[in-house]
Motif scaffolding. Structure first.
Motif, mmCIF file in Angstrom:
data_model
loop_
_atom_site.group_PDB
_atom_site.id
_atom_site.type_symbol
_atom_site.label_atom_id
_atom_site.label_comp_id
_atom_site.label_asym_id
_atom_site.label_seq_id
_atom_site.Cartn_x
_atom_site.Cartn_y
_atom_site.Cartn_z
ATOM 1 N N GLU A 154 97.754 0.699 138.056
ATOM 2 C CA GLU A 154 98.413 -0.054 137.040
ATOM 3 C C GLU A 154 99.201 0.985 135.844
ATOM 4 O OE1 GLU A 154 95.129 -2.087 134.838
ATOM 5 O OE2 GLU A 154 94.920 -3.340 136.682
ATOM 6 N N LEU A 155 98.720 2.119 135.781
ATOM 7 C CA LEU A 155 99.497 2.968 134.881
ATOM 8 C C LEU A 155 100.481 3.520 135.577
ATOM 9 C CD1 LEU A 155 99.447 4.793 132.329
ATOM 10 C CD2 LEU A 155 98.154 6.603 133.521
ATOM 11 N N THR A 156 100.647 3.975 136.892
ATOM 12 C CA THR A 156 101.880 4.257 137.506
ATOM 13 C C THR A 156 102.780 2.984 137.358
ATOM 14 O OG1 THR A 156 100.510 5.580 139.030
ATOM 15 C CG2 THR A 156 102.627 4.851 139.918
ATOM 16 N N ASP A 157 102.411 1.915 137.933
ATOM 17 C CA ASP A 157 103.462 0.667 137.653
ATOM 18 C C ASP A 157 103.953 0.762 136.365
ATOM 19 O OD1 ASP A 157 102.918 0.054 140.172
ATOM 20 O OD2 ASP A 157 101.574 -1.632 139.727
ATOM 21 N N GLU A 158 103.265 0.943 135.170
ATOM 22 C CA GLU A 158 103.943 0.976 133.983
ATOM 23 C C GLU A 158 104.897 2.128 133.568
ATOM 24 O OE1 GLU A 158 104.391 0.238 129.735
ATOM 25 O OE2 GLU A 158 104.131 -0.858 131.498
ATOM 26 N N ARG A 159 104.805 2.979 134.125
ATOM 27 C CA ARG A 159 105.516 4.301 134.213
ATOM 28 C C ARG A 159 106.792 4.038 135.052
ATOM 29 N NH1 ARG A 159 101.199 9.342 135.567
ATOM 30 N NH2 ARG A 159 100.337 9.578 133.416
ATOM 31 N N LEU A 164 110.516 5.991 134.257
ATOM 32 C CA LEU A 164 110.125 7.563 134.225
ATOM 33 C C LEU A 164 110.240 8.214 135.720
ATOM 34 C CD1 LEU A 164 106.977 7.335 131.777
ATOM 35 C CD2 LEU A 164 109.228 8.057 131.434
ATOM 36 N N LYS A 165 110.543 9.520 135.812
ATOM 37 C CA LYS A 165 110.675 10.089 136.919
ATOM 38 C C LYS A 165 109.407 10.481 137.535
ATOM 39 C CE LYS A 165 115.049 11.928 135.716
ATOM 40 N NZ LYS A 165 115.874 13.187 135.360
ATOM 41 N N GLU A 166 109.077 9.978 138.725
ATOM 42 C CA GLU A 166 108.023 10.148 139.749
ATOM 43 C C GLU A 166 108.042 11.859 139.867
ATOM 44 O OE1 GLU A 166 106.386 7.755 142.892
ATOM 45 O OE2 GLU A 166 108.044 6.355 142.403
ATOM 46 N N GLY A 167 106.906 12.343 139.881
ATOM 47 C CA GLY A 167 106.842 13.898 140.140
ATOM 48 C C GLY A 167 106.813 14.825 138.873
ATOM 49 N N GLN A 168 107.656 15.472 138.349
ATOM 50 C CA GLN A 168 107.400 16.070 137.314
ATOM 51 C C GLN A 168 106.927 15.424 135.715
ATOM 52 O OE1 GLN A 168 110.588 18.920 136.343
ATOM 53 N NE2 GLN A 168 109.416 19.979 134.760
ATOM 54 N N GLN A 169 107.624 14.526 135.713
ATOM 55 C CA GLN A 169 107.080 13.608 134.437
ATOM 56 C C GLN A 169 105.932 13.005 134.527
ATOM 57 O OE1 GLN A 169 110.414 10.763 133.494
ATOM 58 N NE2 GLN A 169 111.803 12.571 132.359
ATOM 59 N N LYS A 235 105.018 10.812 125.961
ATOM 60 C CA LYS A 235 104.091 11.870 125.842
ATOM 61 C C LYS A 235 103.002 11.601 124.693
ATOM 62 C CE LYS A 235 106.958 15.205 126.035
ATOM 63 N NZ LYS A 235 107.545 16.657 125.766
ATOM 64 N N ASN A 236 103.612 10.917 123.375
ATOM 65 C CA ASN A 236 102.880 10.686 122.337
ATOM 66 C C ASN A 236 101.670 9.761 122.721
ATOM 67 O OD1 ASN A 236 102.162 10.939 119.520
ATOM 68 N ND2 ASN A 236 103.232 8.976 119.483
ATOM 69 N N ILE A 237 102.165 8.664 123.573
ATOM 70 C CA ILE A 237 101.425 7.399 123.768
ATOM 71 C C ILE A 237 100.288 8.183 124.750
ATOM 72 C CG2 ILE A 237 100.985 5.435 125.445
ATOM 73 C CD1 ILE A 237 103.681 4.750 123.968
#
Length: 277
Positions: A154-159, A164-169, A235-237
């Motif tokens: 669920e968190l991945t789907d939100e990102r 947001l970029k998969e991998g580094q971010q 990042k703040n969240i």
């Protein structure tokens, strides 16, 4: 091409595989297949000689070889010759081995299992459940682990929704959440538990898993409510979500007088469980 690398076992031999979502095909490391089917002490040389033979014969199989990056024994990823399931069946015909027929049945089962799981995702959960049981994990722990996978998804789907970029971010945000709630970055956490390539969550205790889930679920819920506009806001969240679980950890430690985050890993707590039986 969307791919997911996995390691499959055939008679205790590791075979590196990659599932291509776009093609809905399994790809298998040829070197691993040769290592499994032959008694060659140098599978790479065996494959090099066989590849020359196939090329000389004008085999169409040679043209089907693709290179995918797999992790080697040294932890680094290298381009590796691979074939999809159909071509692997043809490759086996070129390798005299008493294991050829059992290996063909194994290949067919892997392909069939994957197609069944695509039709019924619950089968994937059942397979994971059985694998954890076979390793000796308790049913209580397994329930927490499977729930953690759902929350992580669920968190991945939100990102992804936020672009947001998969991998580094993704890794950076995970590090922030982990550091905020546990006091350790992902790398520090793994070092504390004496882990190298092992999955960190597979080596968490029940309480660690619960707090990690709280951190990730809180981050996802806050993100959906706030709808961050960029990576810095995300990042703040991540810190806010981690803080919620971090505060719960500190309060629990204050009440119990025990550290939540410890060096305990799967090997140690599974061994302790066996002693109690």
């Amino acid at each position: 091409m969307k791919a997911q690398n996995e390691i499959k076992l055939f008679e205790s031999k590791k075979v590196r595989t990659s599932w291509n979502e776009d093609q809905e095909e399994w790809y298998f490391s040829i070197i691993d297949i040769i290592d499994t089917l032959t008694e060659s002490s140098i599978p790479k040389r065996y494959w090099s000689d066989l590849k020359k033979k196939l090329l000389k014969e004008g085999s169409q199989l040679y043209e089907k070889i693709v290179q995918l990056k797999f992790e080697a024994a040294d932890g680094k990823k290298y381009a590796t010759d691979c074939l999809k399931t159909e071509e692997v069946f043809r490759l086996i015909q070129s390798i005299p081995s008493p294991k050829a027929e059992p290996f063909k049945l194994w290949l067919a089962k892997i392909a069939n299992d994957r197609m069944n799981e695509m039709q019924d995702p619950e089968l994937t959960i059942d397979r994971a459940l059985q694998q954890y049981l076979n390793l000796g994990y308790s049913e209580n722990w397994i329930n927490q682990r499977l729930k953690s996978i759902e929350i992580r998804k669920e968190l991945t789907d939100e990102r992804k929704r936020l672009g947001l970029k998969e991998g580094q971010q993704f890794a950076s945000l995970t590090d922030i959440i982990t550091k905020t709630w546990s006091g350790n970055t992902t790398k520090e956490y793994k070092m504390l538990k004496g882990l190298k390539k092992e999955n960190l969550r597979d080596n968490m205790t029940n309480t660690e898993l619960i707090l990690n889930m709280l951190a990730e679920a809180s981050t996802k819920d806050i993100s959906e409510a706030v709808n961050p506009k960029n990576f810095d806001e995300s990042k703040n969240i991540a810190k806010q979500g981690g803080n919620i679980a971090g505060n719960a950890r500190k309060e629990l430690e204050l009440k119990t007088g025990k550290k939540v985050v410890t060096e305990l890993n799967a090997k140690t707590f599974l061994n302790e469980s066996k002693k109690l039986k």
